[in-house]
Design a protein around this motif. Structure first.
Motif, short mmCIF file in Angstrom:
data_model
loop_
_atom_site.label_atom_id
_atom_site.label_comp_id
_atom_site.label_asym_id
_atom_site.label_seq_id
_atom_site.Cartn_x
_atom_site.Cartn_y
_atom_site.Cartn_z
N ARG A 53 9.97 30.05 -23.73
CA ARG A 53 10.80 29.99 -22.53
C ARG A 53 10.00 29.45 -21.34
N LYS A 56 9.52 25.81 -21.75
CA LYS A 56 10.76 25.10 -21.48
C LYS A 56 10.94 24.88 -19.98
N ARG A 57 10.60 25.88 -19.16
CA ARG A 57 10.69 25.72 -17.72
C ARG A 57 9.74 24.63 -17.23
N SER A 59 8.76 22.08 -19.00
CA SER A 59 9.34 20.81 -19.45
C SER A 59 10.49 20.37 -18.54
N GLN A 60 11.26 21.32 -18.06
CA GLN A 60 12.35 20.98 -17.15
C GLN A 60 11.81 20.41 -15.84
N THR A 61 10.69 20.98 -15.36
CA THR A 61 10.08 20.44 -14.14
C THR A 61 9.58 19.02 -14.38
N GLN A 63 10.88 16.87 -16.35
CA GLN A 63 12.08 16.02 -16.34
C GLN A 63 12.50 15.69 -14.91
N HIS A 64 12.41 16.68 -14.01
CA HIS A 64 12.74 16.44 -12.60
C HIS A 64 11.77 15.42 -12.00
#
Length: 323
Positions: A53, A56-57, A59-61, A63-64
């Motif tokens: 988890r 994943k956070r 990885s999301q950053t 992407q931003h």
């Protein structure tokens, strides 16, 4: 190196590649630290599900940041908001010193003898931010809202006709309402990066230095040049990139993004007391925006990308502004 460590190392390398593409040094520094903290937290987590988890956070950053580097307007605004404390943990760190006033006497408890029933204290800096249209997402408050929150019924005023007819309002409910209003409204404020000081121009006011030091609280970026560097990015586009950076976004586009950010960065200035033979004016706080800021608020109403001339015209013609 096990599979989990390999995954984290791969994510970290991807993060660093995107960070190198960011258009100026402060953003690269902020997200480099954010990458190290995020990946280190994942690496030190023993539980596989929790580690996944956290990764994943991260990885999301990434992407931003990647979307921002590719020219996505919304994503670029988001990473600017993270880096300059418009959202997230840094926002709280900037606001926290303004949410209390160590120089103010404690207000008496609303419920006699119950210490926890003391109402919130609005510091002078927070009061200035709450009552300015330049520092809020919504319509600014008026000073009366702070002393008597509009969510309280008239009955809460013991001198009102409602209180005389219906009886006194519950003191416990009053305490809860005042704190609810305080928490709700400060969260609508854009925090300043620092507190500036505008000294009195009067001669012979050396004693003001001591009172100024006591009145001005220290916050986030006090003593740094972060705000000055940001303003410079809107006036000298050539400084939006440097040798060794992979930045490829158009300078004009970048300038616009930084100008929009300045519109979300109120400048809180403490004005020292003035004393002379004719007048005696107390010190206080004022709220302003940087000269190159694109103003997106006018007394709680939207004015997208307005200039100083636009705001001046609307102040003279308020009837022409659509609600």
């Amino acid at each position: 190196m096990n599979h989990g460590q390999q995954s984290i190392a791969s994510v970290y390398r991807s993060y660093l590649r995107e960070i190198r593409r960011l258009p100026h040094a402060y953003l690269r520094r902020v997200f480099r630290l954010k990458a190290e903290d995020g990946c280190r937290a994942a690496l030190l987590t023993k539980c596989d599900d929790l580690r996944a988890r956290k990764l994943k956070r991260v990885s999301q950053t990434i992407q931003h940041v990647r979307a921002a580097n590719n020219g996505n307007h919304k994503a670029f605004n988001h990473i600017l908001d993270i880096a300059y404390g418009r959202v997230g943990k840094l926002r709280w760190e900037l606001m926290e010193p303004l949410l209390s006033d160590p120089n103010a006497p404690l207000p008496p408890p609303i419920i006699p003898g119950k210490e926890s029933s003391r109402p919130p204290v609005y510091s002078p800096g927070l009061t200035a931010l709450l009552t300015s249209g330049l520092s809020r997402r919504k319509r600014p408050l008026v000073p009366e809202n702070l002393s008597f929150p509009p969510i309280l019924p008239e009955r809460a005023d013991p001198n009102s006709s409602d209180a005389q007819i219906l009886g006194p309002f519950s003191k416990r409910r009053e305490v809860n309402a005042r704190w609810k209003y305080f928490r709700r409204e400060w969260k609508k404020v854009f925090p300043p990066l620092q507190i500036s000081v505008s000294p009195s121009q009067d001669v012979g006011n050396e004693g003001n230095d001591l009172s100024t030091s006591a009145a001005v609280q220290k916050i986030g970026f006090d003593g740094t040049t972060v705000l000055e560097e940001l303003v410079q990015l809107t006036t000298k586009p050539k400084n939006t990139s440097r040798k060794g950076s992979d930045a490829s976004l158009p300078r004009r586009w970048l300038r616009r993004r930084y100008q929009e950010l300045l519109g979300r960065l109120p400048i809180l200035t403490f004005i020292s007391a003035r004393e002379d033979m004719k007048t005696k004016k107390p010190g206080g706080f004022s709220v302003s925006l940087a000269p190159n800021a694109l103003k997106v608020r006018f007394q709680g109403r939207s004015l997208p990308c307005s200039t100083d001339d636009d705001v001046a015209w609307n102040q003279k013609h308020p009837a022409n502004i659509k609600a």
